[in-house]
Design a protein around this motif. Structure first.
Motif, PDB file in Angstrom:
ATOM      1  N   VAL A 111       0.840  -1.202   0.000  1.00 44.41           N
ATOM      2  CA  VAL A 111       0.000   0.000   0.000  1.00 44.41           C
ATOM      3  C   VAL A 111       0.874   1.252   0.000  1.00 44.41           C
ATOM      4  N   ARG A 112       1.891   1.264   0.844  1.00 43.44           N
ATOM      5  CA  ARG A 112       2.779   2.431   0.926  1.00 43.44           C
ATOM      6  C   ARG A 112       3.514   2.648  -0.393  1.00 43.44           C
ATOM      7  N   LEU A 113       4.036   1.547  -0.972  1.00 36.03           N
ATOM      8  CA  LEU A 113       4.780   1.651  -2.224  1.00 36.03           C
ATOM      9  C   LEU A 113       3.887   2.143  -3.359  1.00 36.03           C
ATOM     10  N   LEU A 114       2.698   1.565  -3.492  1.00 37.42           N
ATOM     11  CA  LEU A 114       1.794   1.935  -4.583  1.00 37.42           C
ATOM     12  C   LEU A 114       1.280   3.361  -4.411  1.00 37.42           C
ATOM     13  N   ARG A 115       1.029   3.746  -3.173  1.00 38.13           N
ATOM     14  CA  ARG A 115       0.576   5.128  -2.932  1.00 38.13           C
ATOM     15  C   ARG A 115       1.648   6.132  -3.336  1.00 38.13           C
ATOM     16  N   ARG A 116       2.880   5.864  -2.931  1.00 39.69           N
ATOM     17  CA  ARG A 116       3.975   6.777  -3.277  1.00 39.69           C
ATOM     18  C   ARG A 116       4.206   6.814  -4.781  1.00 39.69           C
ATOM     19  N   ASN A 117       4.118   5.654  -5.424  1.00 42.65           N
ATOM     20  CA  ASN A 117       4.289   5.610  -6.880  1.00 42.65           C
ATOM     21  C   ASN A 117       3.201   6.411  -7.597  1.00 42.65           C
ATOM     22  N   ALA A 118       2.014   6.473  -6.968  1.00 41.77           N
ATOM     23  CA  ALA A 118       0.906   7.233  -7.550  1.00 41.77           C
ATOM     24  C   ALA A 118       1.000   8.720  -7.234  1.00 41.77           C
ATOM     25  N   GLY A 119       1.994   9.096  -6.415  1.00 50.26           N
ATOM     26  CA  GLY A 119       2.192  10.502  -6.092  1.00 50.26           C
ATOM     27  C   GLY A 119       1.169  11.064  -5.124  1.00 50.26           C
ATOM     28  N   MET A 120       0.573  10.200  -4.287  1.00 48.57           N
ATOM     29  CA  MET A 120      -0.440  10.654  -3.337  1.00 48.57           C
ATOM     30  C   MET A 120       0.120  10.700  -1.921  1.00 48.57           C
ATOM     31  N   SER A 121      -0.302  11.689  -1.168  1.00 47.54           N
ATOM     32  CA  SER A 121       0.036  11.745   0.250  1.00 47.54           C
ATOM     33  C   SER A 121      -0.900  10.809   1.010  1.00 47.54           C
ATOM     34  N   VAL A 122      -0.605  10.579   2.287  1.00 49.66           N
ATOM     35  CA  VAL A 122      -1.483   9.739   3.110  1.00 49.66           C
ATOM     36  C   VAL A 122      -2.876  10.364   3.171  1.00 49.66           C
ATOM     37  N   ALA A 123      -2.936  11.683   3.334  1.00 52.25           N
ATOM     38  CA  ALA A 123      -4.225  12.365   3.413  1.00 52.25           C
ATOM     39  C   ALA A 123      -5.003  12.232   2.108  1.00 52.25           C
ATOM     40  N   ASP A 124      -4.305  12.413   0.964  1.00 50.96           N
ATOM     41  CA  ASP A 124      -4.962  12.291  -0.340  1.00 50.96           C
ATOM     42  C   ASP A 124      -5.532  10.888  -0.535  1.00 50.96           C
ATOM     43  N   MET A 125      -4.732   9.897  -0.191  1.00 50.39           N
ATOM     44  CA  MET A 125      -5.152   8.512  -0.378  1.00 50.39           C
ATOM     45  C   MET A 125      -6.325   8.173   0.536  1.00 50.39           C
ATOM     46  N   ALA A 126      -6.258   8.598   1.783  1.00 47.54           N
ATOM     47  CA  ALA A 126      -7.336   8.326   2.732  1.00 47.54           C
ATOM     48  C   ALA A 126      -8.647   8.919   2.241  1.00 47.54           C
ATOM     49  N   THR A 127      -8.589  10.147   1.749  1.00 53.79           N
ATOM     50  CA  THR A 127      -9.793  10.800   1.221  1.00 53.79           C
ATOM     51  C   THR A 127     -10.331  10.058   0.010  1.00 53.79           C
ATOM     52  N   LYS A 128      -9.446   9.609  -0.857  1.00 45.22           N
ATOM     53  CA  LYS A 128      -9.866   8.945  -2.095  1.00 45.22           C
ATOM     54  C   LYS A 128     -10.584   7.626  -1.821  1.00 45.22           C
ATOM     55  N   VAL A 129     -10.095   6.866  -0.841  1.00 47.16           N
ATOM     56  CA  VAL A 129     -10.697   5.549  -0.585  1.00 47.16           C
ATOM     57  C   VAL A 129     -11.757   5.593   0.510  1.00 47.16           C
ATOM     58  N   GLY A 130     -11.904   6.737   1.174  1.00 47.68           N
ATOM     59  CA  GLY A 130     -12.967   6.880   2.164  1.00 47.68           C
ATOM     60  C   GLY A 130     -12.667   6.288   3.520  1.00 47.68           C
ATOM     61  N   ILE A 131     -11.403   6.359   3.945  1.00 52.09           N
ATOM     62  CA  ILE A 131     -11.053   5.942   5.304  1.00 52.09           C
ATOM     63  C   ILE A 131     -10.299   7.091   5.963  1.00 52.09           C
ATOM     64  N   SER A 132     -10.131   6.994   7.275  1.00 50.90           N
ATOM     65  CA  SER A 132      -9.447   8.081   7.972  1.00 50.90           C
ATOM     66  C   SER A 132      -7.943   8.023   7.710  1.00 50.90           C
ATOM     67  N   LYS A 133      -7.303   9.175   7.854  1.00 45.90           N
ATOM     68  CA  LYS A 133      -5.855   9.254   7.697  1.00 45.90           C
ATOM     69  C   LYS A 133      -5.168   8.390   8.743  1.00 45.90           C
ATOM     70  N   ALA A 134      -5.717   8.374   9.953  1.00 47.94           N
ATOM     71  CA  ALA A 134      -5.125   7.560  11.022  1.00 47.94           C
ATOM     72  C   ALA A 134      -5.200   6.071  10.685  1.00 47.94           C
TER      73      ALA A 134
END
Length: 221
Positions: A40-63
């Motif tokens: 998850v961390r590798l794919l998120r970084r490869n997609a250029g998304m921050s943790v906050a961006d990714m959390a918002t996109k998939v509908g879960i909390s940043k925590a």
């Protein structure tokens, strides 16, 4: 009829190659949460998304996403599905590195099983280097040796895809209406349904590796 092998790679519209290299900190098995966290961390970084961006996109909390990426929690199936959708990858790609037994076959030089093939009767020597059934097909590598006792009459036709890699000698190999002169280091990838086989043995001895990927429903002769 001669056919030149093009050295230019053309854009055929095929999907991008599958990533094969494993990064240094990738898990090697034993911890499912760690494997998911890494992917998850590798794919998120490869997609250029921050943790906050990714959390918002998939509908879960940043925590929650932070816990997932640090292997501090187990994901539900619904969360895994949402993560995969957000990363635009199959769910199975999130498990890469998990402890799943994978088969490998080692064959020491000169210790492959000698098998009988269609060309055996005319002096072709076949050494099976292993057989491995993957997810969609059976892969069979054979070391072929042609000597002064070999003739060039056998022709072959079979389901699947075959790759020839020339190791020693020189020969003219036919596939359909085309002919290819193969020397050490040359590679020929062909559709096994096309009639193929050596046409002319130019410099002996000849050795080449023939790797055939058969479809699942194919049975060896």
């Amino acid at each position: 009829m001669s056919a030149d092998v093009s050295k230019t790679v053309r854009d055929t519209g095929d999907p991008a190659p599958v990533q094969r290299e494993v990064v240094g900190d990738a898990p090697t098995g034993g911890d499912l949460e760690a494997a998911i966290a890494h992917q998850v961390r590798l794919l998120r970084r490869n997609a250029g998304m921050s943790v906050a961006d990714m959390a918002t996109k998939v509908g879960i909390s940043k925590a929650m996403l932070s816990k997932i990426e640090n292997a501090q929690t187990s994901c539900s199936l619904s969360t895994l599905a949402r993560l995969a959708a957000g990363l635009d990858v199959p769910v199975t790609s999130l498990f890469r590195g998990a402890d799943v037994e994978r088969e490998a076959i080692y064959t020491e030089a000169g210790k492959g099983a000698v098998i009988v093939g269609r060309g055996t009767r005319v002096g072709h020597h076949y050494e099976l280097l292993g057989g491995l059934r993957g997810q969609h097909k059976r892969l069979e590598p054979v070391l072929v040796t042609l000597t002064d006792d070999s003739e060039v009459f056998p022709r072959f036709q079979h389901p699947g895809t075959e790759m020839l890699y020339m190791l020693e000698g020189e020969m003219v190999y036919g596939h359909g209406n085309a002919e290819y002169t193969l020397r050490p280091g040359d590679c020929l990838l062909l559709d096994g349904e096309g009639i193929h086989g050596p046409h002319d043995l130019i410099r002996l001895p000849i050795r080449f590796l023939a790797v055939t990927a058969y479809p699942d429903n194919h049975e060896s002769e």
